[in-house]
Design an enzyme around this catalytic site. Sequence first.
Site, mmCIF file in Angstrom:
data_model
loop_
_atom_site.group_PDB
_atom_site.id
_atom_site.type_symbol
_atom_site.label_atom_id
_atom_site.label_comp_id
_atom_site.label_asym_id
_atom_site.label_seq_id
_atom_site.Cartn_x
_atom_site.Cartn_y
_atom_site.Cartn_z
ATOM 1 N N LYS A 233 0.810 -1.223 0.000
ATOM 2 C CA LYS A 233 0.000 0.000 0.000
ATOM 3 C C LYS A 233 0.844 1.274 0.000
ATOM 4 O O LYS A 233 2.036 1.257 0.291
ATOM 5 C CB LYS A 233 -1.011 -0.052 1.142
ATOM 6 C CG LYS A 233 -2.131 -1.051 0.805
ATOM 7 C CD LYS A 233 -3.267 -1.074 1.784
ATOM 8 C CE LYS A 233 -4.311 -2.086 1.290
ATOM 9 N NZ LYS A 233 -5.315 -2.385 2.313
ATOM 10 N N ARG A 267 -3.327 -10.013 5.380
ATOM 11 C CA ARG A 267 -3.822 -10.134 3.995
ATOM 12 C C ARG A 267 -2.733 -9.609 3.063
ATOM 13 O O ARG A 267 -2.396 -8.428 3.136
ATOM 14 C CB ARG A 267 -5.106 -9.306 3.849
ATOM 15 C CG ARG A 267 -5.716 -9.313 2.458
ATOM 16 C CD ARG A 267 -6.915 -8.366 2.388
ATOM 17 N NE ARG A 267 -7.550 -8.400 1.093
ATOM 18 C CZ ARG A 267 -7.129 -7.697 0.035
ATOM 19 N NH1 ARG A 267 -6.077 -6.916 0.128
ATOM 20 N NH2 ARG A 267 -7.780 -7.787 -1.111
HETATM 21 N N1 HH2 Z 1 -7.414 -3.979 1.046
HETATM 22 C C1 HH2 Z 1 -7.797 -4.017 -0.235
HETATM 23 C C2 HH2 Z 1 -8.940 -4.745 -0.626
HETATM 24 N N2 HH2 Z 1 -9.647 -5.441 0.267
HETATM 25 N N3 HH2 Z 1 -9.995 -6.146 2.492
HETATM 26 C C3 HH2 Z 1 -9.650 -6.116 3.789
HETATM 27 N N4 HH2 Z 1 -10.364 -6.795 4.683
HETATM 28 N N5 HH2 Z 1 -8.556 -5.399 4.221
HETATM 29 C C4 HH2 Z 1 -7.786 -4.677 3.369
HETATM 30 O O1 HH2 Z 1 -6.820 -4.011 3.819
HETATM 31 C C5 HH2 Z 1 -8.141 -4.679 1.981
HETATM 32 C C6 HH2 Z 1 -9.283 -5.430 1.573
HETATM 33 C C7 HH2 Z 1 -7.009 -3.269 -1.250
HETATM 34 O O2 HH2 Z 1 -5.993 -4.071 -1.787
HETATM 35 P P1 HH2 Z 1 -6.116 -4.838 -3.181
HETATM 36 O O3 HH2 Z 1 -7.134 -5.910 -3.088
HETATM 37 O O4 HH2 Z 1 -4.790 -5.291 -3.634
HETATM 38 O O5 HH2 Z 1 -6.542 -3.683 -4.187
HETATM 39 P P2 HH2 Z 1 -7.877 -3.400 -4.955
HETATM 40 O O6 HH2 Z 1 -8.952 -3.164 -3.962
HETATM 41 O O7 HH2 Z 1 -7.537 -2.196 -5.784
HETATM 42 O O8 HH2 Z 1 -8.202 -4.588 -5.805
#
Ligand code: HH2
Length: 288
Positions: A233, A267
């Site tokens: 992030k 995660r």
């Molecule tokens: N971060 C993201 C998405 N979902 N869910 C939880 N519970 N906690 C988090 O910190 C979290 C999440 C963002 O990361 P990523 O899935 O890589 O990105 P994107 O939402 O752009 O697909």
Amino acid sequence: MALANTIGDRPKARQKPGSNALSTLLARGRPPVMGVLNITPDSFSDGGRFLDPPAAIAHARAMTQQGADILDVGAESTRPYGGAMPLPAEGEKARLASVLPELVKLGVPVSIDTMKAGIAAWALDLGVAIVNDVWGLQRDAAMAPLIAERGAPVIVMHNREAADPAIDIVADVHAFFERSLEIAARAGIARDCIVLDPGIGFGKTAEQSMACIARLGEFKRHGLPLLVGASRKRFISAVAPSPPDQRIGGSLAAHLAAVENGAAIVRVHDVAETVQALRVAAAIEAAR
Ligand code: HH2
């Protein structure tokens, strides 16, 4: 933000304590690693890489071989830094339809990263074990009743429409968790089905994201397991400028600090590196 309307008597929680996939994972005595699978064109760190179903399934299989304990699959980017295109439910389903049935055969619990109750219900029908709601039961009023009805574990993540550098973020996260827990209790969700997540990068400045990790222990006051997702992030780049795919060192530092401060689940995108780092940290601790 539409708060779930939860007027009415408080139903009894519908499942027995300790009876879900989450309780089993948390009882293992080491923090489960949740591997991220984004079937999206626009995710901030891996957008477009796994839109093709065979590529998505291969990546999921690789993550389980590297030691992922949970696979978190999402088809709509939440883009903590803004800019993601909202996706209608039909589009979310279309991206997931040929992938989910294969993922649930891989032998580890699958969680669905969605804020839509309709998608969560459909995914649970396909064998998904956990719902990951990045709006903590506060976006779709049908989400909490669904979770209660199915007895599914749920990740309740803190979120805000926009960052406000002037607020005490830890107090804001606490207040949000209290609203979510009230919604959960009124719907009849069992306490041992709930995981709390401060939502690193969501509606937070870099400093506020780091404060949530540094002060993670304060969130233990709710008496529930905590999840931290700091992987790749932007706050990492605020300290050490780098593109998302070169933030592994910062991600490991953040997740080790989070576990030290009480995180029960992490995660991550980089499963092999995280599993190795957690094993070494645990071995050093054991040698104390
Ligand atoms: N971060 C993201 C998405 N979902 N869910 C939880 N519970 N906690 C988090 O910190 C979290 C999440 C963002 O990361 P990523 O899935 O890589 O990105 P994107 O939402 O752009 O697909």
